[in-house]
Design a protein around this motif. Structure first.
Motif, PDB file in Angstrom:
ATOM      1  N   UNK A  88       0.827  -1.082  -0.159  1.00 45.21           N
ATOM      2  CA  UNK A  88      -0.520   0.367  -0.023  1.00 45.21           C
ATOM      3  C   UNK A  88       0.685   0.730  -0.041  1.00 45.21           C
ATOM      4  N   UNK A  89       2.088   0.877   0.790  1.00 43.99           N
ATOM      5  CA  UNK A  89       2.751   2.135   0.805  1.00 43.99           C
ATOM      6  C   UNK A  89       3.750   2.856  -0.806  1.00 43.99           C
ATOM      7  N   UNK A  90       3.501   1.381  -0.996  1.00 35.65           N
ATOM      8  CA  UNK A  90       4.543   1.281  -1.837  1.00 35.65           C
ATOM      9  C   UNK A  90       3.580   1.752  -3.055  1.00 35.65           C
ATOM     10  N   UNK A  91       2.471   1.846  -3.189  1.00 35.54           N
ATOM     11  CA  UNK A  91       1.168   1.835  -4.416  1.00 35.54           C
ATOM     12  C   UNK A  91       1.458   3.570  -4.123  1.00 35.54           C
ATOM     13  N   UNK A  92       1.156   4.108  -2.840  1.00 37.39           N
ATOM     14  CA  UNK A  92       0.922   5.018  -3.199  1.00 37.39           C
ATOM     15  C   UNK A  92       1.979   6.215  -3.226  1.00 37.39           C
ATOM     16  N   UNK A  93       3.419   5.712  -2.799  1.00 31.00           N
ATOM     17  CA  UNK A  93       4.250   6.520  -3.605  1.00 31.00           C
ATOM     18  C   UNK A  93       4.295   6.828  -5.263  1.00 31.00           C
ATOM     19  N   UNK A  94       4.085   5.450  -5.922  1.00 29.38           N
ATOM     20  CA  UNK A  94       3.813   5.511  -7.409  1.00 29.38           C
ATOM     21  C   UNK A  94       2.849   6.421  -7.694  1.00 29.38           C
ATOM     22  N   UNK A  95       2.066   6.860  -7.006  1.00 27.52           N
ATOM     23  CA  UNK A  95       0.631   7.951  -7.166  1.00 27.52           C
ATOM     24  C   UNK A  95       1.167   9.287  -7.120  1.00 27.52           C
ATOM     25  N   UNK A  96       1.947   9.434  -6.124  1.00 32.34           N
ATOM     26  CA  UNK A  96       2.585  10.470  -5.755  1.00 32.34           C
ATOM     27  C   UNK A  96       3.186  10.435  -6.621  1.00 32.34           C
ATOM     28  N   UNK A  97       4.369   9.720  -7.545  1.00 35.96           N
ATOM     29  CA  UNK A  97       5.130  10.355  -8.186  1.00 35.96           C
ATOM     30  C   UNK A  97       4.619  10.618  -9.537  1.00 35.96           C
ATOM     31  N   UNK A  98       3.425  10.271  -9.863  1.00 42.22           N
ATOM     32  CA  UNK A  98       2.538  10.997 -11.256  1.00 42.22           C
ATOM     33  C   UNK A  98       2.144  12.659 -10.915  1.00 42.22           C
ATOM     34  N   UNK A  99       1.496  12.212  -9.697  1.00 40.66           N
ATOM     35  CA  UNK A  99       1.401  13.765  -8.537  1.00 40.66           C
ATOM     36  C   UNK A  99       2.421  14.917  -9.293  1.00 40.66           C
ATOM     37  N   UNK A 100       3.390  13.656  -8.065  1.00 39.70           N
ATOM     38  CA  UNK A 100       4.881  15.401  -8.687  1.00 39.70           C
ATOM     39  C   UNK A 100       5.088  15.990 -10.076  1.00 39.70           C
ATOM     40  N   UNK A 101       4.888  14.390 -11.504  1.00 39.59           N
ATOM     41  CA  UNK A 101       5.169  14.086 -12.937  1.00 39.59           C
ATOM     42  C   UNK A 101       4.211  16.059 -12.558  1.00 39.59           C
ATOM     43  N   UNK A 102       2.872  15.859 -12.227  1.00 39.65           N
ATOM     44  CA  UNK A 102       2.383  16.347 -12.675  1.00 39.65           C
ATOM     45  C   UNK A 102       2.519  17.667 -12.861  1.00 39.65           C
ATOM     46  N   UNK A 103       2.946  18.583 -11.468  1.00 40.44           N
ATOM     47  CA  UNK A 103       2.257  19.702 -10.916  1.00 40.44           C
ATOM     48  C   UNK A 103       4.077  20.117 -11.579  1.00 40.44           C
ATOM     49  N   UNK A 104       5.381  19.647 -11.628  1.00 43.41           N
ATOM     50  CA  UNK A 104       6.124  19.773 -12.125  1.00 43.41           C
ATOM     51  C   UNK A 104       6.128  20.522 -13.618  1.00 43.41           C
ATOM     52  N   UNK A 105       5.258  19.207 -14.710  1.00 44.36           N
ATOM     53  CA  UNK A 105       5.127  19.669 -15.653  1.00 44.36           C
ATOM     54  C   UNK A 105       3.947  20.916 -16.602  1.00 44.36           C
ATOM     55  N   UNK A 106       3.166  21.238 -15.266  1.00 43.27           N
ATOM     56  CA  UNK A 106       2.362  22.482 -15.367  1.00 43.27           C
ATOM     57  C   UNK A 106       3.591  23.305 -14.963  1.00 43.27           C
ATOM     58  N   UNK A 107       3.956  23.672 -14.491  1.00 46.68           N
ATOM     59  CA  UNK A 107       5.468  24.735 -14.335  1.00 46.68           C
ATOM     60  C   UNK A 107       6.261  24.904 -15.083  1.00 46.68           C
ATOM     61  N   UNK A 108       6.270  24.364 -16.048  1.00 50.37           N
ATOM     62  CA  UNK A 108       7.285  25.201 -17.310  1.00 50.37           C
ATOM     63  C   UNK A 108       6.182  25.502 -18.652  1.00 50.37           C
TER      64      UNK A 108
END
Length: 108
Positions: A88-108
């Motif tokens: 469950x922790x690993x799954x959440x890390x994967x979800x947060x990775x996708x969130x982080x990608x979205x956040x960083x691409x939104x700032x470009x």
């Protein structure tokens, strides 16, 4: 605690640490900061403690990689009485990775 972790934790205690500044250019760093905030909230940490914990997770992941983050969060959450599996922790890390990608691409 290593020097980098101590520096980030010290900045977090004085409220100088900003995940935005330290994670602006790095998806894994942003993910780790988000993971620390997520886990800290599950452990019902106060805001001042939450910032320190997120900084520690952020720094730990920078030095040790994603598997170390899964292990740290799983251990810390279970030690705090939050029953959660490593998967469950690993799954959440994967979800947060996708969130982080979205956040960083939104700032470009």
């Amino acid at each position: 605690m290593t020097m980098e972790v101590e520096t980030i934790a010290r900045r977090a205690t004085t409220q100088d640490w900003c995940p935005e500044a330290d994670t602006r250019d790095s998806i894994p760093a942003r993910r780790n900061a988000l993971a620390g905030l997520w886990a800290g909230r599950l452990m019902r940490m106060r805001d001042d403690t939450l910032a320190i914990y997120a900084a520690e997770v952020h720094a730990s992941g920078t030095m040790n990689g994603s598997e170390a983050i899964v292990q740290k969060l799983w251990y810390d959450l279970n030690r705090a009485g939050v029953p959660i599996s490593r998967d469950a922790v690993a799954s959440k890390i994967g979800e947060l990775h996708r969130d982080a990608m979205g956040q960083l691409s939104a700032t470009d």
